[in-house]
Design a protein around this motif. Structure first.
Motif, PDB file in Angstrom:
ATOM      1  N   ALA A  38       0.833  -1.203   0.000  1.00 27.22           N
ATOM      2  CA  ALA A  38       0.000   0.000   0.000  1.00 27.22           C
ATOM      3  C   ALA A  38       0.869   1.254   0.000  1.00 27.22           C
ATOM      4  O   ALA A  38       0.562   2.236  -0.684  1.00 27.22           O
ATOM      5  CB  ALA A  38      -0.933  -0.007   1.209  1.00 27.22           C
ATOM      6  N   ASN A  39       1.949   1.209   0.750  1.00 29.12           N
ATOM      7  CA  ASN A  39       2.884   2.330   0.783  1.00 29.12           C
ATOM      8  C   ASN A  39       3.500   2.553  -0.598  1.00 29.12           C
ATOM      9  O   ASN A  39       3.609   3.691  -1.054  1.00 29.12           O
ATOM     10  CB  ASN A  39       3.971   2.081   1.825  1.00 29.12           C
ATOM     11  CG  ASN A  39       4.906   3.251   1.970  1.00 29.12           C
ATOM     12  OD1 ASN A  39       4.477   4.384   2.144  1.00 29.12           O
ATOM     13  ND2 ASN A  39       6.203   2.986   1.891  1.00 29.12           N
ATOM     14  N   LEU A  40       3.884   1.464  -1.268  1.00 28.84           N
ATOM     15  CA  LEU A  40       4.443   1.578  -2.618  1.00 28.84           C
ATOM     16  C   LEU A  40       3.434   2.176  -3.603  1.00 28.84           C
ATOM     17  O   LEU A  40       3.804   2.898  -4.524  1.00 28.84           O
ATOM     18  CB  LEU A  40       4.908   0.214  -3.131  1.00 28.84           C
ATOM     19  CG  LEU A  40       6.117  -0.408  -2.454  1.00 28.84           C
ATOM     20  CD1 LEU A  40       6.395  -1.794  -3.036  1.00 28.84           C
ATOM     21  CD2 LEU A  40       7.345   0.475  -2.594  1.00 28.84           C
ATOM     22  N   MET A  41       2.164   1.854  -3.392  1.00 31.46           N
ATOM     23  CA  MET A  41       1.117   2.350  -4.287  1.00 31.46           C
ATOM     24  C   MET A  41       0.654   3.753  -3.917  1.00 31.46           C
ATOM     25  O   MET A  41      -0.148   4.356  -4.627  1.00 31.46           O
ATOM     26  CB  MET A  41      -0.084   1.387  -4.269  1.00 31.46           C
ATOM     27  CG  MET A  41       0.205   0.064  -4.928  1.00 31.46           C
ATOM     28  SD  MET A  41      -1.250  -1.013  -5.051  1.00 31.46           S
ATOM     29  CE  MET A  41      -1.323  -1.714  -3.403  1.00 31.46           C
ATOM     30  N   GLY A  42       1.128   4.271  -2.786  1.00 29.97           N
ATOM     31  CA  GLY A  42       0.763   5.618  -2.370  1.00 29.97           C
ATOM     32  C   GLY A  42      -0.651   5.735  -1.837  1.00 29.97           C
ATOM     33  O   GLY A  42      -1.273   6.796  -1.954  1.00 29.97           O
ATOM     34  N   LEU A  43      -1.157   4.674  -1.242  1.00 29.60           N
ATOM     35  CA  LEU A  43      -2.522   4.702  -0.700  1.00 29.60           C
ATOM     36  C   LEU A  43      -2.578   5.533   0.585  1.00 29.60           C
ATOM     37  O   LEU A  43      -1.590   5.640   1.307  1.00 29.60           O
ATOM     38  CB  LEU A  43      -3.008   3.277  -0.418  1.00 29.60           C
ATOM     39  CG  LEU A  43      -3.058   2.316  -1.603  1.00 29.60           C
ATOM     40  CD1 LEU A  43      -3.571   0.956  -1.153  1.00 29.60           C
ATOM     41  CD2 LEU A  43      -3.915   2.857  -2.725  1.00 29.60           C
ATOM     42  N   THR A  44      -3.743   6.088   0.868  1.00 22.62           N
ATOM     43  CA  THR A  44      -3.957   6.810   2.124  1.00 22.62           C
ATOM     44  C   THR A  44      -3.946   5.810   3.271  1.00 22.62           C
ATOM     45  O   THR A  44      -4.017   4.595   3.050  1.00 22.62           O
ATOM     46  CB  THR A  44      -5.304   7.552   2.113  1.00 22.62           C
ATOM     47  OG1 THR A  44      -6.362   6.579   2.101  1.00 22.62           O
ATOM     48  CG2 THR A  44      -5.427   8.498   0.928  1.00 22.62           C
ATOM     49  N   ASP A  45      -3.906   6.311   4.497  1.00 20.93           N
ATOM     50  CA  ASP A  45      -3.904   5.424   5.668  1.00 20.93           C
ATOM     51  C   ASP A  45      -5.144   4.536   5.709  1.00 20.93           C
ATOM     52  O   ASP A  45      -5.050   3.343   5.990  1.00 20.93           O
ATOM     53  CB  ASP A  45      -3.811   6.231   6.968  1.00 20.93           C
ATOM     54  CG  ASP A  45      -2.442   6.868   7.156  1.00 20.93           C
ATOM     55  OD1 ASP A  45      -1.482   6.453   6.467  1.00 20.93           O
ATOM     56  OD2 ASP A  45      -2.329   7.785   8.001  1.00 20.93           O
ATOM     57  N   VAL A  46      -6.299   5.108   5.410  1.00 20.07           N
ATOM     58  CA  VAL A  46      -7.550   4.344   5.422  1.00 20.07           C
ATOM     59  C   VAL A  46      -7.535   3.290   4.318  1.00 20.07           C
ATOM     60  O   VAL A  46      -7.896   2.127   4.538  1.00 20.07           O
ATOM     61  CB  VAL A  46      -8.773   5.280   5.286  1.00 20.07           C
ATOM     62  CG1 VAL A  46     -10.053   4.489   5.099  1.00 20.07           C
ATOM     63  CG2 VAL A  46      -8.867   6.201   6.491  1.00 20.07           C
ATOM     64  N   GLU A  47      -7.110   3.699   3.122  1.00 19.39           N
ATOM     65  CA  GLU A  47      -7.027   2.756   2.008  1.00 19.39           C
ATOM     66  C   GLU A  47      -6.002   1.660   2.294  1.00 19.39           C
ATOM     67  O   GLU A  47      -6.226   0.494   1.971  1.00 19.39           O
ATOM     68  CB  GLU A  47      -6.629   3.485   0.720  1.00 19.39           C
ATOM     69  CG  GLU A  47      -7.680   4.429   0.188  1.00 19.39           C
ATOM     70  CD  GLU A  47      -7.166   5.316  -0.928  1.00 19.39           C
ATOM     71  OE1 GLU A  47      -7.990   5.689  -1.790  1.00 19.39           O
ATOM     72  OE2 GLU A  47      -5.955   5.649  -0.935  1.00 19.39           O
ATOM     73  N   ALA A  48      -4.882   2.037   2.918  1.00 19.48           N
ATOM     74  CA  ALA A  48      -3.824   1.074   3.236  1.00 19.48           C
ATOM     75  C   ALA A  48      -4.319   0.027   4.235  1.00 19.48           C
ATOM     76  O   ALA A  48      -4.025  -1.163   4.089  1.00 19.48           O
ATOM     77  CB  ALA A  48      -2.600   1.796   3.790  1.00 19.48           C
TER      78      ALA A  48
END
Length: 108
Positions: A38-48
């Motif tokens: 999720a971090n690699l994809m740049g997701l928000t905290d909620v999305e992650a």
């Protein structure tokens, strides 16, 4: 009960605890892998957080790690992140060590 019965029961209990711990390690490892991806994809905290849960659920599709690797690789590729299976397997190994450490610290 005889001594043999006591020993048998003790081994059964030990096996059950070991299996439960292994399940927890794998679930934690997959959650950590999901957070990494999720971090690699740049997701928000909620999305992650949601994505990490999806990775944990993906592990129930088939035995072994292939379902998790396939999901993460597919999602990273779809998001335009340059990544290959070897990198995901390496991350999976690192996250397994981290998951064991976290669970052991939590038991102290």
């Amino acid at each position: 009960m005889t001594t043999f019965d006591d020993r048998e029961k003790a081994f059964e209990n030990l096996y059950a605890r070991d299996q439960e711990m292994q399940f927890k390690v794998i679930a934690r490892r997959n959650r950590l892998l999901g957070a990494w991806a999720a971090n690699l994809m740049g997701l928000t905290d909620v999305e992650a957080e949601s994505y990490a849960k999806d990775v944990v659920r993906a592990d129930f599709e088939e035995a072994g790690d292939e379902d998790v690797i396939r999901k993460v690789l597919g999602d990273l590729t779809s998001a335009g992140v340059e990544c290959d299976e070897a990198r995901i397997r390496e991350a999976l190994e690192h996250k397994a060590v981290e998951a064991k450490r976290q669970l052991m610290e939590g038991m102290s």
